[in-house]
Design a protein around this motif. Structure first.
Motif, PDB file in Angstrom:
ATOM      1  N   GLY A 205       0.816  -1.200   0.000  1.00 20.99           N
ATOM      2  CA  GLY A 205       0.000   0.000   0.000  1.00 20.99           C
ATOM      3  C   GLY A 205       0.850   1.249   0.000  1.00 20.99           C
ATOM      4  N   ASP A 206       0.221   2.369   0.233  1.00 25.54           N
ATOM      5  CA  ASP A 206       0.880   3.669   0.236  1.00 25.54           C
ATOM      6  C   ASP A 206       1.763   3.796   1.480  1.00 25.54           C
ATOM      7  N   PRO A 207       3.072   3.955   1.315  1.00 24.18           N
ATOM      8  CA  PRO A 207       3.938   4.055   2.495  1.00 24.18           C
ATOM      9  C   PRO A 207       3.664   5.296   3.339  1.00 24.18           C
ATOM     10  N   ALA A 208       2.982   6.290   2.761  1.00 22.04           N
ATOM     11  CA  ALA A 208       2.673   7.512   3.493  1.00 22.04           C
ATOM     12  C   ALA A 208       1.334   7.432   4.239  1.00 22.04           C
ATOM     13  N   HIS A 209       0.667   6.283   4.211  1.00 21.79           N
ATOM     14  CA  HIS A 209      -0.601   6.159   4.926  1.00 21.79           C
ATOM     15  C   HIS A 209      -0.375   6.472   6.410  1.00 21.79           C
ATOM     16  N   PRO A 210      -1.252   7.281   7.023  1.00 23.35           N
ATOM     17  CA  PRO A 210      -1.052   7.672   8.428  1.00 23.35           C
ATOM     18  C   PRO A 210      -0.887   6.503   9.387  1.00 23.35           C
ATOM     19  N   PHE A 211      -1.561   5.393   9.118  1.00 19.45           N
ATOM     20  CA  PHE A 211      -1.463   4.254  10.029  1.00 19.45           C
ATOM     21  C   PHE A 211      -0.039   3.725  10.120  1.00 19.45           C
ATOM     22  N   MET A 212       0.735   3.873   9.041  1.00 18.37           N
ATOM     23  CA  MET A 212       2.079   3.306   9.028  1.00 18.37           C
ATOM     24  C   MET A 212       3.024   3.990  10.006  1.00 18.37           C
ATOM     25  N   SER A 213       2.647   5.163  10.496  1.00 17.54           N
ATOM     26  CA  SER A 213       3.485   5.818  11.508  1.00 17.54           C
ATOM     27  C   SER A 213       3.471   5.057  12.830  1.00 17.54           C
ATOM     28  N   MET A 214       2.481   4.187  13.026  1.00 13.53           N
ATOM     29  CA  MET A 214       2.394   3.400  14.260  1.00 13.53           C
ATOM     30  C   MET A 214       2.954   1.992  14.101  1.00 13.53           C
ATOM     31  N   VAL A 215       3.400   1.659  12.902  1.00 15.83           N
ATOM     32  CA  VAL A 215       3.949   0.328  12.644  1.00 15.83           C
ATOM     33  C   VAL A 215       5.446   0.329  12.890  1.00 15.83           C
ATOM     34  N   ASP A 216       5.900  -0.582  13.740  1.00 19.00           N
ATOM     35  CA  ASP A 216       7.311  -0.716  14.072  1.00 19.00           C
ATOM     36  C   ASP A 216       7.940   0.625  14.450  1.00 19.00           C
ATOM     37  N   PRO A 217       7.385   1.337  15.438  1.00 17.49           N
ATOM     38  CA  PRO A 217       7.936   2.643  15.809  1.00 17.49           C
ATOM     39  C   PRO A 217       9.350   2.577  16.364  1.00 17.49           C
ATOM     40  N   GLY A 218       9.729   1.416  16.893  1.00 20.29           N
ATOM     41  CA  GLY A 218      11.079   1.272  17.422  1.00 20.29           C
ATOM     42  C   GLY A 218      12.098   0.800  16.402  1.00 20.29           C
ATOM     43  N   ARG A 219      11.637   0.622  15.145  1.00 18.10           N
ATOM     44  CA  ARG A 219      12.511   0.111  14.078  1.00 18.10           C
ATOM     45  C   ARG A 219      13.216  -1.172  14.527  1.00 18.10           C
ATOM     46  N   LEU A 220      12.401  -2.091  15.018  1.00 18.11           N
ATOM     47  CA  LEU A 220      12.906  -3.358  15.539  1.00 18.11           C
ATOM     48  C   LEU A 220      12.800  -4.484  14.526  1.00 18.11           C
ATOM     49  N   ALA A 221      11.991  -4.283  13.483  1.00 15.74           N
ATOM     50  CA  ALA A 221      11.704  -5.352  12.526  1.00 15.74           C
ATOM     51  C   ALA A 221      12.039  -4.872  11.120  1.00 15.74           C
ATOM     52  N   ARG A 222      11.601  -5.637  10.146  1.00 13.99           N
ATOM     53  CA  ARG A 222      11.803  -5.233   8.752  1.00 13.99           C
ATOM     54  C   ARG A 222      10.607  -5.689   7.928  1.00 13.99           C
ATOM     55  N   PRO A 223      10.297  -4.959   6.862  1.00 15.46           N
ATOM     56  CA  PRO A 223       9.244  -5.412   5.956  1.00 15.46           C
ATOM     57  C   PRO A 223       9.731  -6.587   5.121  1.00 15.46           C
ATOM     58  N   VAL A 224       8.873  -7.546   4.870  1.00 13.13           N
ATOM     59  CA  VAL A 224       9.239  -8.720   4.082  1.00 13.13           C
ATOM     60  C   VAL A 224       8.349  -8.801   2.851  1.00 13.13           C
ATOM     61  N   ALA A 225       8.855  -9.463   1.823  1.00 14.13           N
ATOM     62  CA  ALA A 225       8.077  -9.680   0.608  1.00 14.13           C
ATOM     63  C   ALA A 225       6.984 -10.715   0.876  1.00 14.13           C
ATOM     64  N   ARG A 226       5.982 -10.719   0.024  1.00  8.61           N
ATOM     65  CA  ARG A 226       4.868 -11.662   0.218  1.00  8.61           C
ATOM     66  C   ARG A 226       5.353 -13.100   0.233  1.00  8.61           C
ATOM     67  N   GLY A 227       6.335 -13.426  -0.567  1.00 12.71           N
ATOM     68  CA  GLY A 227       6.852 -14.788  -0.604  1.00 12.71           C
ATOM     69  C   GLY A 227       7.579 -15.208   0.658  1.00 12.71           C
ATOM     70  N   GLU A 228       7.934 -14.253   1.515  1.00 14.89           N
ATOM     71  CA  GLU A 228       8.627 -14.561   2.773  1.00 14.89           C
ATOM     72  C   GLU A 228       7.678 -14.700   3.948  1.00 14.89           C
ATOM     73  N   ILE A 229       6.394 -14.520   3.734  1.00 14.73           N
ATOM     74  CA  ILE A 229       5.433 -14.561   4.835  1.00 14.73           C
ATOM     75  C   ILE A 229       5.346 -15.962   5.415  1.00 14.73           C
TER      76      ILE A 229
END
Length: 258
Positions: free
Chosen positions: A111-135
């Motif tokens: 989705g849109d990386p600028a979506h407001p909800f994304m500001s609450m995702v991983d606020p501590g930068r503890l994780a990483r985004p993964v591709a769909r094939g890595e789920i």
């Protein structure tokens, strides 16, 4: 007693932090011999950065009950069925929906990386985004935007293998495996309903409110009203009144439920 707190809209009012004064009140509960825990729509990864290190050994029920983290270890996980997840992705594509998928620790987002909800995702930068094939072992799929929300809603409601959790203050739904809720996760962790005081603000707290010995509603969500012993108005005094309730109930239930 076990004091269980929802996060957003209950003890966190800016999406980024829990105030030092509220955290000190929570510590006061522990000094009185109570046990505290947190139960949120967020995965535990996104709760930890909101709280001081002094709470990180505690109980975190995340993803609306699909995951439990205790003493810095994952102790329970209820993932979405892989076939169900594939079908949910197909529905998202058909109805032009953007979605976030939370895993045990990392996440996938389309989705849109600028979506407001994304500001609450991983606020501590503890994780990483993964591709769909890595789920792997996805615990929750959250729909952030949709061009055909009514069509998607009808398609989701026909399914019996998922649980849909609504957020009243956002045009967002999140989806877990069927049967998942906060109260069930707390019960599986060994917390008896008559030994629980809970604080919450939204429909995903209803399962806790329905069974808790004492439930405190923050705000005015109508579904929680029949089960709430008391309510705190969501106004400029909410933090002061919340702390007052925490201290009063900590004293009221001191020595009980052990």
């Amino acid at each position: 007693m076990h004091f269980i707190f929802d996060i957003d809209g209950t003890i966190c009012f800016d999406g980024r932090s829990v105030s030092p004064a509220i955290q000190d009140a929570l510590c006061g509960l522990e000094r009185r011999g109570h046990r505290i825990g947190f139960a949120s729509a967020r995965p535990y990864r996104d709760i930890l950065p909101l709280l001081d290190e002094r709470f990180h050994d505690g109980l975190f029920v995340g993803a609306n009950g699909a995951m439990t983290w205790h003493r810095r270890q994952l102790t329970a996980l209820t993932p979405l069925d892989e076939e169900a997840l594939t079908q949910l992705f197909e529905l998202a594509e058909r109805h032009a929906a953007s979605c976030l998928v939370d895993l045990e620790w990392h996440y996938h987002y389309h989705g849109d990386p600028a979506h407001p909800f994304m500001s609450m995702v991983d606020p501590g930068r503890l994780a990483r985004p993964v591709a769909r094939g890595e789920i792997s072992r996805a615990v929750k799929l959250l729909v952030t935007e949709c061009e055909d929300p009514e069509g998607l809603k009808r398609a989701l409601e026909r399914r019996e293998d998922i649980r849909i959790h609504h957020h009243s203050d956002q045009q967002i739904v999140d989806i877990t495996a069927g049967g998942v809720d906060k109260a069930g996760a707390l019960a599986r962790h060994g917390i008896a309903a008559d030994e629980m005081v809970c604080f919450g603000n939204d429909s995903n707290d209803l399962s806790m409110f329905a069974v808790a010995r004492h439930a405190v509603r923050v705000g005015d969500h109508p579904q929680l009203r029949p089960h709430a012993k008391e309510s705190i108005a969501r106004d400029q005094h909410v933090e002061r009144e919340l702390i007052s309730a925490i201290l009063r109930l900590g004293e009221q239930y001191a020595g009980l439920g052990h």
